[in-house]
Scaffold this active site. Structure first.
Site, PDB file in Angstrom:
ATOM      1  N   ARG A  95       0.642  -1.244   0.146  1.00 61.13           N
ATOM      2  CA  ARG A  95      -0.138   0.253  -0.199  1.00 61.13           C
ATOM      3  C   ARG A  95       0.793   1.453   0.214  1.00 61.13           C
ATOM      4  O   ARG A  95       0.093   2.509  -0.821  1.00 61.13           O
ATOM      5  CB  ARG A  95      -0.911   0.039   1.125  1.00 61.13           C
ATOM      6  N   TYR A 152     -17.257  16.482 -15.694  1.00 58.52           N
ATOM      7  CA  TYR A 152     -17.562  14.433 -16.089  1.00 58.52           C
ATOM      8  C   TYR A 152     -18.389  14.532 -14.634  1.00 58.52           C
ATOM      9  O   TYR A 152     -17.751  15.057 -14.213  1.00 58.52           O
ATOM     10  CB  TYR A 152     -16.048  14.222 -15.703  1.00 58.52           C
ATOM     11  N   ASP A 210      -7.554  18.551 -15.092  1.00 55.64           N
ATOM     12  CA  ASP A 210      -7.780  16.872 -15.765  1.00 55.64           C
ATOM     13  C   ASP A 210      -7.500  16.973 -16.812  1.00 55.64           C
ATOM     14  O   ASP A 210      -7.724  17.472 -18.051  1.00 55.64           O
ATOM     15  CB  ASP A 210      -9.321  17.134 -15.471  1.00 55.64           C
ATOM     16  N   LYS A 240      -8.646   5.959 -19.858  1.00 53.07           N
ATOM     17  CA  LYS A 240      -8.717   6.191 -20.648  1.00 53.07           C
ATOM     18  C   LYS A 240      -7.688   5.850 -21.974  1.00 53.07           C
ATOM     19  O   LYS A 240      -6.615   5.094 -22.058  1.00 53.07           O
ATOM     20  CB  LYS A 240      -9.511   7.471 -20.601  1.00 53.07           C
TER      21      LYS A 240
END
Length: 393
Positions: A53, A106, A179, A204
């Site tokens: 982690r 978005y 973004d 994406k």
């Protein structure tokens, strides 16, 4: 490889973070599918690894690569784009502070801001990011600490002047977060234009093959956060504390995708331009949203800050929502589905799909809007498929 910053984009995409394995000579990074690491005595971590982690060598390779491609000082990989966005907001904002967000964004990002961050105590206001004065008008002196922008925007393909917004944000003592998902690091590098932080849904274009979900955050060098510590250190602390990290297999798949990003984005852009030409020929197409068009209000800015105009196209048609729904259901080569940026072409109805969560808000999208993620298939097949779907729609 040394002096990565002095090499070309594709060279960095292939080599940054991906040195040949010193033991075996393997040219592809290993998938370190492990949760923990043997310590050489208590606190004796090998190369800093103790628990996956906190850090994992495969994730480190991805984080190194994405930072090199964006021209940033440090990169972070997450389990999803929204996990990265949430971490940025929680790390760099405090309850009682304010952020400016785009009127075209978005739906998932706005849901995070309006339903999650707002409940935590972060206020926000909306501005048309394509109008610098509109953003300036929403700044609250001493309270606004972040300006959030997508460019191009999802799904209306609006364009923001990154350099101008960076100046506005910095004058107010705020950070500019961009973004960069629609453009990808290949077509646009916001940090070079003054942005402080860049976020991606690596699901994406960075991943590029619709086989992995992930997110990334890249921080510019020496970003100080008013009243807080260094931005990169804050994000690193929150990434580990909140734990929404990219797993080793997901990191490996995304890193593999980045290696071909440049050639894929060229083909995406080639195909999108020809699809737009086809849409222009149809009288039943009422609006085309694509920054490559001279008629697009953000065309000049996009031409200045982007290498090309990308693979995303949105358009509106006569017949309203019923016709739009009919058309998206009739394609055969274009796949009806959410997401974007994969090698296969996708078609969707934002109002009922990706942006359903913003219905009834200022971010609600036109009911007759269709969004295309133009893939890398033979473009003649893509055009023929759209032609038959529109002809019978």
């Amino acid at each position: 490889m040394t002096e990565q910053s002095q090499t070309g984009f594709s060279t960095r995409a292939i080599h940054a973070g991906s040195e040949p394995d010193p033991r075996t000579g393997a040219v592809v990074p290993a998938i370190y599918q492990t949760s923990t690491y043997k310590q050489d005595g208590v606190g004796g971590f090998r190369e800093g690894y103790e628990y996956s982690r906190s850090a994992n060598p495969t994730r480190t390779a991805l984080e190194t690569c994405i930072a090199a491609l964006e021209g940033g000082a440090r990169g972070f990989a997450f389990a999803s784009g929204l996990a990265g966005e949430d971490t940025v907001m929680r790390a760099l904002l405090q309850p009682g502070q304010h952020m400016v967000v785009p009127t075209d964004a978005y739906g998932g990002t706005y849901r995070l801001i309006n339903a999650v961050q707002k409940a935590w105590g972060i206020d926000h206001s909306l501005a048309k990011v394509g109008l610098a004065d509109a953003v300036r008008g929403e700044i609250r002196p001493g309270v606004t600490k972040m300006v959030w922008v997508e460019t191009p925007t999802n799904p209306m393909l609006g364009v923001a002047d990154i350099a101008a917004l960076a100046e506005i944000a910095h004058e107010a003592g705020a950070l500019l977060v961009v973004d960069n998902t629609f453009a990808s690091p290949y077509l646009q590098q916001p940090i070079s234009l003054g942005a402080d932080v860049v976020v991606h849904s690596t699901t994406k274009y960075c991943g590029g093959h619709s086989d992995v979900v992930g997110g990334a955050v890249v921080v510019a060098k020496d970003v100080a956060v008013p009243e807080l510590a260094d931005a990169a250190e804050r994000i690193a602390f929150h990434q580990n504390s909140m734990g929404a990290v990219a797993g080793p297999m997901d990191s490996w798949l995304t890193l593999r995708g980045l290696k071909t990003l440049a050639v894929r984005m060229e083909r995406h852009s080639d195909n999108a331009e020809k699809v737009v030409e086809f849409l222009q020929s149809r009288k039943d197409v009422t609006h085309i949203h694509y920054p490559g068009l001279d008629s697009h209000p953000g065309h000049d800015i996009a031409a200045k800050q982007m290498k090309r105009f990308g693979g995303m196209v949105s358009f509106q048609i006569e017949g309203g929502v019923d016709r739009a729904l009919d058309v998206v259901g009739r394609t055969k080569v274009w796949t009806l589905g959410e997401s974007l940026g994969g090698v296969e072409s996708l078609i969707e109805h934002p109002g009922r799909m990706t942006h359903a969560s913003v219905a009834g808000t200022e971010l609600e999208v036109p009911a007759d809007l269709i969004r295309l993620s133009t893939g890398i298939e033979d473009v003649d097949d893509l055009i023929a498929d759209l032609d038959q779907a529109l002809a019978t729609g």
